[in-house]
Design an enzyme around this catalytic site. Structure first.
Site, PDB file in Angstrom:
ATOM      1  N   LYS A   1       0.855  -1.212   0.000  1.00 23.60           N
ATOM      2  CA  LYS A   1       0.000   0.000   0.000  1.00 23.60           C
ATOM      3  C   LYS A   1       0.885   1.253   0.000  1.00 23.60           C
ATOM      4  O   LYS A   1       1.966   1.229  -0.579  1.00 23.60           O
ATOM      5  CB  LYS A   1      -0.975  -0.054   1.184  1.00 23.60           C
TER       6      LYS A   1
ATOM      7  N   HIS B   1      -8.642  -3.697  -5.899  1.00 26.28           N
ATOM      8  CA  HIS B   1      -8.576  -3.716  -4.434  1.00 26.28           C
ATOM      9  C   HIS B   1      -9.726  -2.876  -3.886  1.00 26.28           C
ATOM     10  O   HIS B   1     -10.079  -1.849  -4.469  1.00 26.28           O
ATOM     11  CB  HIS B   1      -7.227  -3.166  -3.957  1.00 26.28           C
TER      12      HIS B   1
ATOM     13  N   GLU C   1     -10.842 -10.741  -0.439  1.00 24.50           N
ATOM     14  CA  GLU C   1     -10.474  -9.900   0.697  1.00 24.50           C
ATOM     15  C   GLU C   1     -11.731  -9.277   1.303  1.00 24.50           C
ATOM     16  O   GLU C   1     -12.204  -8.233   0.831  1.00 24.50           O
ATOM     17  CB  GLU C   1      -9.547  -8.769   0.236  1.00 24.50           C
TER      18      GLU C   1
ATOM     19  N   GLY D   1      -7.036  -4.704   7.521  1.00 22.74           N
ATOM     20  CA  GLY D   1      -6.436  -3.717   8.413  1.00 22.74           C
ATOM     21  C   GLY D   1      -7.157  -3.567   9.744  1.00 22.74           C
ATOM     22  O   GLY D   1      -6.911  -2.632  10.493  1.00 22.74           O
TER      23      GLY D   1
ATOM     24  N   SER E   1      -5.956  -9.113   7.332  1.00 24.78           N
ATOM     25  CA  SER E   1      -5.322  -9.355   8.633  1.00 24.78           C
ATOM     26  C   SER E   1      -4.646 -10.723   8.734  1.00 24.78           C
ATOM     27  O   SER E   1      -4.640 -11.337   9.806  1.00 24.78           O
ATOM     28  CB  SER E   1      -6.334  -9.157   9.771  1.00 24.78           C
TER      29      SER E   1
ATOM     30  N   GLY F   1      -1.293  -7.313   3.736  1.00 26.55           N
ATOM     31  CA  GLY F   1      -0.978  -5.898   3.854  1.00 26.55           C
ATOM     32  C   GLY F   1       0.029  -5.677   4.962  1.00 26.55           C
ATOM     33  O   GLY F   1       1.244  -5.831   4.776  1.00 26.55           O
TER      34      GLY F   1
HETATM   35  P1  13P Z   1      -4.058  -6.320   5.930  1.00 25.91           P
HETATM   36  O1  13P Z   1      -3.244  -7.576   5.836  1.00 25.91           O
HETATM   37  O2  13P Z   1      -3.276  -5.156   6.478  1.00 25.91           O
HETATM   38  O3  13P Z   1      -5.365  -6.536   6.617  1.00 25.91           O
HETATM   39  O4  13P Z   1      -4.411  -5.888   4.409  1.00 25.91           O
HETATM   40  C1  13P Z   1      -4.936  -6.819   3.553  1.00 25.91           C
HETATM   41  C2  13P Z   1      -4.969  -6.226   2.196  1.00 25.91           C
HETATM   42  O5  13P Z   1      -5.732  -5.312   1.924  1.00 25.91           O
HETATM   43  C3  13P Z   1      -4.028  -6.744   1.205  1.00 25.91           C
HETATM   44  O6  13P Z   1      -4.327  -6.266  -0.063  1.00 25.91           O
END
Ligand code: 13P
Length: 253
Positions: free
Chosen positions: A11, A98, A170, A176, A216, A237
């Site tokens: 990101k 995304h 996702e 997140g 997560s 992420g």
């Molecule tokens: P997190 O692993 O921080 O939850 O993010 C997942 C994500 O959006 C990957 O593209």
């Protein structure tokens, strides 16, 4: 047979110096690891880092991905970066659709279709993301939401192009937030997605597509999630910003 893939979506994190250090630390860990690494490893750093990172990693160990590309081929689109430009400096995959791009940058199914087409035309792999929000999960419409996201953006593709895709499920409520889908919820949705693909493209293609889970995922929960039959890896992420954590997950896959 489909491959397990662990992909890191950085990101909008890391300075150039931090990003290069992270990529190079990961590359060294993979190189020095004595056992077998079964999974394919992908990282998607910020755009500004891609060309330098390309020089510090080995393609046979880590595949370089971008987090986005333009839906247009070229032209007067200030600030945009085309799929062809990404390809020209060694990018091999692009994350498309995304939820953060759908939500904050108003990316519609129509835009995503154009992006997927351009990524494929430029010989790169689309990593296509789908996912429902919390309200949709709570009201029980999540299966329908995922099916239409996939149908609307991807089902125009001929089978040979479709087979080049990676799909990432996702759930938005898990991104997140520290809340992960349970392994049962992940398996249930991944099996559903594979069935949607099977109905359209047949068993062989559906069985060969890697479907990644994202939301997560971290070393503490990755093993169980990755043990599910239809979970073929992760799109990670937060935990991909730490070379040790990310490498732990890679070893589980
Ligand atoms: P997190 O692993 O921080 O939850 O993010 C997942 C994500 O959006 C990957 O593209």
């Amino acid at each position: 047979m489909r491959k397990n893939i662990i992909a890191g979506n950085w990101k909008m994190h890391t300075s150039l110096r931090e990003g290069v250090a992270l990529a190079s630390a990961l590359d060294k860990k993979i190189q020095k690891h004595e056992g077998n690494i079964e999974a394919g490893v992908i990282i998607a750093p910020p755009l500004t880092h891609l060309s330098l990172i390309k020089q510090v990693i080995k393609e046979e160990r880590i595949c370089l991905a971008a987090q986005n590309c333009s839906s247009e081929i070229k032209g007067a689109y200030t600030g945009e970066v085309s799929a062809k430009m990404l390809k020209s400096f060694g990018v091999n995959a692009v994350i498309i659709g995304h939820s953060e791009r759908r939500e904050y940058f108003n990316e519609t199914d129509e835009i995503l279709t154009k992006k997927v087409n351009l990524v494929l035309e430029n010989d790169m792999k689309p990593i296509f993301c789908c996912g429902e929000n919390l309200g949709q999960r709570e009201e029980g419409t999540h299966f329908g939401v995922i099916k239409s996201q996939i149908q609307n953006a991807l089902f125009h593709l001929p089978a040979n192009d479709f087979s080049k895709l990676i799909i990432a499920y996702e759930p938005i409520w898990a991104i997140g937030t520290g809340v992960t889908a349970s392994s049962e919820q992940a398996q249930e949705m991944h099996a559903f997605i594979r069935n949607v693909l099977k109905e359209k493209y047949g068993k062989e293609i559906a069985e060969n597509i890697s479907i990644l889970y994202g939301g997560s995922m971290k070393p503490a929960n990755a093993k169980e999630l990755l043990a599910q039959t239809d979970v073929d890896g992760g799109l990670i992420g937060g935990a991909s910003l730490d070379a040790d954590d990310f490498f732990e997950i890679i070893k589980f896959a």
